[in-house]
Design a protein around this motif. Structure first.
Motif, short mmCIF file in Angstrom:
data_model
loop_
_atom_site.label_atom_id
_atom_site.label_comp_id
_atom_site.label_asym_id
_atom_site.label_seq_id
_atom_site.Cartn_x
_atom_site.Cartn_y
_atom_site.Cartn_z
N LEU A 1 -13.85 -12.28 -6.00
CA LEU A 1 -12.61 -11.52 -6.00
C LEU A 1 -11.64 -12.19 -6.98
CD1 LEU A 1 -11.03 -9.19 -4.58
CD2 LEU A 1 -10.13 -10.94 -3.03
N ARG B 1 -7.55 -7.08 -3.11
CA ARG B 1 -8.51 -6.07 -2.64
C ARG B 1 -7.87 -4.69 -2.61
NH1 ARG B 1 -9.53 -10.00 1.51
NH2 ARG B 1 -11.50 -11.13 1.14
N LEU B 2 -6.63 -4.63 -2.15
CA LEU B 2 -5.92 -3.36 -2.07
C LEU B 2 -5.76 -2.74 -3.45
CD1 LEU B 2 -4.22 -1.28 -0.50
CD2 LEU B 2 -2.28 -2.83 -0.71
N CYS B 3 -5.37 -3.55 -4.42
CA CYS B 3 -5.21 -3.04 -5.79
C CYS B 3 -6.54 -2.56 -6.35
CB CYS B 3 -4.61 -4.11 -6.68
SG CYS B 3 -2.88 -4.50 -6.34
N LYS B 4 -7.59 -3.32 -6.10
CA LYS B 4 -8.91 -2.92 -6.59
C LYS B 4 -9.33 -1.58 -5.99
CE LYS B 4 -9.69 -6.84 -8.83
NZ LYS B 4 -9.76 -6.93 -10.29
N ALA B 5 -9.08 -1.43 -4.68
CA ALA B 5 -9.47 -0.19 -4.00
C ALA B 5 -8.70 1.00 -4.55
CB ALA B 5 -9.25 -0.33 -2.50
N ARG B 6 -7.45 0.77 -4.97
CA ARG B 6 -6.62 1.86 -5.50
C ARG B 6 -6.77 2.03 -7.00
NH1 ARG B 6 -2.38 3.37 -2.08
NH2 ARG B 6 -2.97 2.95 0.08
N GLY B 7 -7.54 1.18 -7.65
CA GLY B 7 -7.71 1.28 -9.09
C GLY B 7 -6.48 0.89 -9.87
N ALA C 1 0.83 -1.21 0.00
CA ALA C 1 0.00 0.00 0.00
C ALA C 1 0.86 1.25 0.00
CB ALA C 1 -0.93 -0.01 1.20
N GLU D 1 -6.04 -10.24 0.10
CA GLU D 1 -5.93 -8.90 0.66
C GLU D 1 -5.18 -7.98 -0.29
OE1 GLU D 1 -6.44 -5.69 3.01
OE2 GLU D 1 -7.43 -7.64 3.13
N CYS E 1 -3.82 -5.68 -11.30
CA CYS E 1 -2.98 -6.68 -10.64
C CYS E 1 -2.87 -7.93 -11.52
CB CYS E 1 -3.51 -7.03 -9.26
SG CYS E 1 -5.21 -7.63 -9.21
#
Length: 414
Positions: A210, A171-177, A141, A168, A180
């Protein structure tokens, strides 16, 4: 009577066509550069991007289309392109989605040639990179920034076998656009599904779970299974992303030989049986090493104490005893043994051959200079000399006997 020019013309343009309806266990092998069109109008109407027809051998034949579709079924993807090697799959992804000024993030334990690609060609093209701690989503992150366009993941990491918290991190990559991509060679669509990381995809096969954006796979390993084919694949579920990759693939002129595609198609039906056999043997070898005083650390995701073991359990072993873990593991040999002793131990093995790659019928061993492969020594790894093993399809009893005889000769216990 000598052969005439008309005889040769008739030979080349022979009118015979075999009858339709032939069927057999193995697919036919179609070799082509030129593809015939019945008319000019038909030539102009054909489209290769959606696999609805054929235009040129490089863009697909019945043989390669069939392999692509079966690989999609194996990994849970929707679209696939085939490339000449696993590394070519990684390079195709990078060249398709990255541009000058972008940045790519790689795990510190990434496959060495992928790092070399980032340090070489990608840097020359104005694409920067950073390495992140594969066991720390927080570190990932902290590295994501406005220039980040792609994050590579490996589960487990190359050589040292750390297993990340893959869901996890996705999910982090998805949240940041951020896109991956996963090097899924180890999992091979069997240990876990890269496009269904939570195991909750709808029964109709549509997306909903996911998922990674891209799965790259060295078909050289378990899909081939023979140690005799070089090939890779890039699989996606997003049609727009797939088209971007496919157009880059076309512009680079990448293709695979029909006989190589045939070899992988012939091996695919047995991949589950072979994968489980490799896994079972690797666990027997790893358990033997765990009991040896020369081994200060076992690096096998399915064993408690191995870095990221709990992440492997969560992703691959949703019910006790159900998880698969391939045939690859490493051991850290106590630092009191010199590199020369470790090398001699490897040289003296009879059934383990010294060689790169894995997934074939013959067991392999390679000692690594891990310090030269990392910016600093990972805190979760003990000091020593790392040796990686790939279990083949030999008897586990014979392989353990081989390990024991060579260890007694070259890694004596004081």
């Amino acid at each position: 009577m000598s052969t005439t020019k008309r005889d040769i013309t008739n030979l080349i343009h022979h009118a015979y066509t075999p009858p339709a309806g032939f069927d057999a266990p193995q697919q036919g092998v179609f070799k082509a550069s030129t593809v015939y069109f019945p008319t000019v109008a038909n030539m102009r109407q054909r489209e290769w991007k959606d696999k609805s027809s054929y235009t040129y051998g490089l863009h697909g034949t019945p043989t390669t289309y069939t392999l692509e579709e079966r690989l999609c079924s194996l990994e849970g993807g929707a679209q696939c392109v085939l490339v000449p090697s696993g590394l070519a799959a990684l390079a195709t992804v990078a060249l398709a989605v990255l541009h000058s000024g972008d940045e790519v993030l790689l795990p510190a334990n990434a496959y060495g040639p992928n790092k070399a690609l980032a340090e070489g060609e990608l840097r020359h093209y104005g694409i920067s990179h950073q390495l992140y701690d594969p066991l720390s989503p927080q570190d990932l992150a902290s590295k994501i920034n406005p220039r980040t366009r792609l994050v590579w993941m490996e589960a487990p990491g190359s050589v040292s076998m750390e297993f990340p918290d893959l869901p996890e991190m996705v999910r982090l990559c998805k949240a940041r656009g951020v896109m991956c991509a996963l090097d899924n060679t180890w999992g091979s669509g069997l240990a876990f599904k890269p496009f269904d990381l939570l195991g909750d995809a709808p029964a109709d096969g549509e997306s909903g779970s996911l998922a990674v954006d891209i799965s790259a796979h060295a078909l050289t390993k378990y899909p081939s299974g023979g140690g005799d084919v070089l090939m890779g694949s890039v699989i996606t579920r997003n049609p727009a992303l797939h088209l971007k990759i496919k157009l880059c693939h076309m512009r680079l002129g990448l293709g695979v030989a029909a006989n190589d595609a045939e070899a992988v198609l012939r091996s695919l039906p047995s991949i589950d049986l072979r994968y489980r056999a490799h896994d079972q043997t690797a666990r027997a070898l790893a358990a033997w090493w765990q009991a040896q005083p020369q081994c200060v650390q076992l690096l096998h995701p399915a064993f408690a104490g191995s870095p990221g073991h709990s992440h492997w359990q969560a992703l691959c072993e949703r019910t006790p005893g159900s998880g698969l873990a391939a045939g690859l593991f490493s051991v850290m040999i106590d630092a009191r043994y010199s590199q020369a002793q470790v090398d001699a131990f490897c040289d003296n093995l009879k059934f383990f051959r010294i060689g790169y790659s894995w997934g074939g019928p013959v067991s392999l061993v390679v000692p690594y200079d891990l310090a030269s492969m990392r910016q600093s020594w990972p805190s979760h790894l003990k000091q020593g000399t790392l040796v990686r093993f790939s279990s083949g399809l030999e008897s586990a009893h014979d392989l353990i006997h081989d390990l024991n005889q060579s260890a007694q000769a070259h890694l004596p216990v004081a």
